[in-house]
Design a protein around this motif. Structure first.
Motif, PDB file in Angstrom:
ATOM      1  N   GLU A   1       0.839  -1.201   0.000  1.00 29.24           N
ATOM      2  CA  GLU A   1       0.000   0.000   0.000  1.00 29.24           C
ATOM      3  C   GLU A   1       0.876   1.253   0.000  1.00 29.24           C
ATOM      4  O   GLU A   1       0.540   2.257  -0.636  1.00 29.24           O
TER       5      GLU A   1
ATOM      6  N   LYS B   1       2.071   1.850  -3.505  1.00 29.40           N
ATOM      7  CA  LYS B   1       1.018   2.420  -4.355  1.00 29.40           C
ATOM      8  C   LYS B   1       0.865   3.912  -4.092  1.00 29.40           C
ATOM      9  O   LYS B   1       0.638   4.702  -5.020  1.00 29.40           O
ATOM     10  N   ALA B   2       1.022   4.299  -2.837  1.00 23.72           N
ATOM     11  CA  ALA B   2       0.862   5.714  -2.494  1.00 23.72           C
ATOM     12  C   ALA B   2       1.956   6.571  -3.136  1.00 23.72           C
ATOM     13  O   ALA B   2       1.670   7.645  -3.691  1.00 23.72           O
TER      14      ALA B   2
ATOM     15  N   LEU C   1       3.672   5.901  -5.776  1.00 18.51           N
ATOM     16  CA  LEU C   1       3.484   5.895  -7.224  1.00 18.51           C
ATOM     17  C   LEU C   1       2.411   6.881  -7.655  1.00 18.51           C
ATOM     18  O   LEU C   1       2.536   7.553  -8.685  1.00 18.51           O
ATOM     19  N   GLU C   2       1.349   6.987  -6.870  1.00 15.91           N
ATOM     20  CA  GLU C   2       0.306   7.958  -7.183  1.00 15.91           C
ATOM     21  C   GLU C   2       0.837   9.384  -7.057  1.00 15.91           C
ATOM     22  O   GLU C   2       0.529  10.248  -7.882  1.00 15.91           O
ATOM     23  N   THR C   3       1.661   9.610  -6.038  1.00 19.29           N
ATOM     24  CA  THR C   3       2.253  10.940  -5.864  1.00 19.29           C
ATOM     25  C   THR C   3       3.123  11.302  -7.055  1.00 19.29           C
ATOM     26  O   THR C   3       3.049  12.410  -7.602  1.00 19.29           O
TER      27      THR C   3
ATOM     28  N   LYS D   1       3.047   9.991 -10.114  1.00 16.37           N
ATOM     29  CA  LYS D   1       2.240  10.095 -11.333  1.00 16.37           C
ATOM     30  C   LYS D   1       1.583  11.461 -11.446  1.00 16.37           C
ATOM     31  O   LYS D   1       1.500  12.042 -12.541  1.00 16.37           O
ATOM     32  N   SER D   2       1.142  11.999 -10.314  1.00 18.41           N
ATOM     33  CA  SER D   2       0.460  13.291 -10.334  1.00 18.41           C
ATOM     34  C   SER D   2       1.401  14.435 -10.685  1.00 18.41           C
ATOM     35  O   SER D   2       0.949  15.542 -10.995  1.00 18.41           O
TER      36      SER D   2
ATOM     37  N   GLN E   1       3.821  14.307 -13.155  1.00 17.37           N
ATOM     38  CA  GLN E   1       4.412  14.139 -14.484  1.00 17.37           C
ATOM     39  C   GLN E   1       4.501  15.464 -15.240  1.00 17.37           C
ATOM     40  O   GLN E   1       5.559  15.819 -15.759  1.00 17.37           O
TER      41      GLN E   1
ATOM     42  N   SER F   1       7.977  10.058 -14.918  1.00 16.44           N
ATOM     43  CA  SER F   1       7.222   9.475 -13.810  1.00 16.44           C
ATOM     44  C   SER F   1       7.523   7.995 -13.650  1.00 16.44           C
ATOM     45  O   SER F   1       7.508   7.466 -12.530  1.00 16.44           O
TER      46      SER F   1
ATOM     47  N   GLY G   1       9.048   6.790 -10.228  1.00 17.69           N
ATOM     48  CA  GLY G   1       8.332   5.744  -9.502  1.00 17.69           C
ATOM     49  C   GLY G   1       9.251   4.610  -9.097  1.00 17.69           C
ATOM     50  O   GLY G   1       9.186   4.110  -7.964  1.00 17.69           O
TER      51      GLY G   1
END
Length: 426
Positions: free
Chosen positions: A15, A18-19, A21-23, A25-26, A28, A396, A400
């Motif tokens: 988890e 995943k967190a 990676l979301e940060t 990705k946002s 990019q 990204s 990541g």
């Protein structure tokens, strides 16, 4: 955990993974605009004005991290000019960010903000289509700097922050050998468990495995000038001596597997009616192991001695040697690269590693006793040419990957202390 369990753990996303990676990705679009703006500032290694223009912007980016950030003045770089004399060049500062150096785990992260392009030689960014941009330093390595900073920013927003300390060293002189910044690299690397360097991936998208070591010599010959028509026998040609050494050096190629020599240039001389009293041979060599580097250094010295013994009236002095030791594969490197490869699988990346004759700051970090992976920057290619490009989505993607590596070092899925211990068993 056994090796199979370790591989499964690294290939799966937690988890926390995943967190981050979301940060990443946002960010990019932000990362893309940053690297483009940095690319448009010329930072050729000898362009002090450009280096000094860019570094405050990098400091501003580093200030997004929870770290102590500073610019450190270096000693001037010594060079041998075309008269065979020493000159000194004051490059830009080394940029350093330090955080939590008393944490139980520690990494060193390195990169450079100089490029190989002099002012006015490569100035535009072009869209090549298919998600690729062409521009100076986009891949090597302003894209890598952006990846590094955003990876650490995402990591620090997560729950493992206090477990991991780090030192970031960004240099102004990597493309010319890190002669001014190498003490800073060594000091930061020697106490770290793992090193992460953000050179671009290789043209085939592979990451670097082993790296050869690199040597550079400037050998200055002094002879005796004389009129080439009236009294050629009274002169002693320094160019002739330099050319003689050049032939002897080139003959060393092929004598030891993996060791290569290249005479890049001979400077000196004057009008054709004067026996030249000055010749400067510029020489490079690459060697895959420390023993090979020692052999290469001895071979250069022996060849020079043969030249001087065979030519009366010629003197020479030598500057340089192996400035970057080899970075061979060993048990520590094999384990680290395996863990990086398994982490890549969590992102759907089939990472491959390829040995190379190229050198970078990963050589310096390895020489300080720290295992490292040194091509965590963007995907791209044709670096050191005006065809340099990078793949936009790799910003990204690689941020990541680096953020996952930081997570896994911090939570122990990558056992950094054990990997560091393996350096002593190689």
């Amino acid at each position: 955990m056994n090796a199979v369990t370790d591989m499964i753990s690294l290939s799966a996303l937690s988890e926390e993974d995943k967190a981050v990676l979301e940060t990443v990705k946002s960010r990019q679009d932000f990362m893309l605009e940053r690297v483009k703006s940095w690319s448009l500032i010329n930072t050729g290694s000898l362009n002090a004005d450009g280096l000094n223009e860019l570094y405050p912007l990098i400091l501003e980016a580093l200030s997004e991290l929870d770290a102590n950030v500073e610019a450190l003045t270096t000693e001037p770089i010594e060079e041998i000019n075309n008269k065979g004399e020493k000159e000194y060049f004051q490059t830009g500062p080394v940029l350093r960010a330090q955080a939590r150096l008393d944490a139980p785990l520690r990494v060193v992260m390195t990169g450079h903000y100089d490029t190989v392009f002099p002012p006015g030689t490569f100035t535009e960014i072009k869209d090549l289509g298919e998600g690729k941009l062409n521009g100076p330093g986009l891949a090597d390595m302003k894209g890598g700097l952006t990846v590094m900073i955003d990876a650490m920013r995402a990591f620090e927003a997560g729950p493992f922050k206090d477990k991991l300390g780090y030192e970031i060293i960004l240099t102004p002189d990597e493309e010319t050998g890190n002669f001014a910044s190498s003490p800073f690299l060594h000091a930061a690397a020697k106490d770290a468990h793992i090193g992460l360097t953000f050179e671009p991936a290789m043209d085939c998208d592979s990451l670097a495995g082993a790296r050869k070591g690199s040597g550079i010599w400037d050998i200055v010959f002094h002879g005796k000038a004389s009129h080439a028509g009236r009294a050629p026998e009274a002169g002693r040609s320094a160019i002739w001596a330099a050319a003689d050494l050049s032939l002897r050096i080139e003959a060393l190629n092929g004598q030891r597997e993996g060791v290569t020599f290249n005479v890049g240039k001979i400077d000196g001389g004057n009008a054709v009616n004067i026996v030249p009293d000055l010749g400067i041979l510029r020489l490079g060599a690459r060697a895959p192991t420390p023993d090979d580097a020692d052999w290469a250094d001895s071979a250069v010295k022996a060849a020079l001695k043969d030249v001087l013994d065979s030519r009366d009236g010629i003197k020479a002095h030598t500057h340089g040697g192996f400035y970057r030791p080899p970075k061979p594969r060993n048990a520590a490197q094999d384990q680290l690269l395996s863990d990086v490869q398994a982490t890549g699988k969590a992102l759907g990346l089939e990472l491959q590693f390829k040995d190379t004759g190229g050198v970078c700051e990963g050589n310096n970090v390895f020489a300080a006793g720290t295992p490292n992976v040194d091509t965590l920057g963007v995907r791209g290619g044709r670096i050191h040419s005006d065809e340099e490009y990078f793949v936009v989505e790799s910003l990204s993607e690689r941020a990541g990957l680096a953020a996952l590596l930081l997570n896994r070092i911090a939570d122990g899925r990558i056992n950094a202390p054990e990997i560091k211990k393996l350096m002593g068993q190689s």
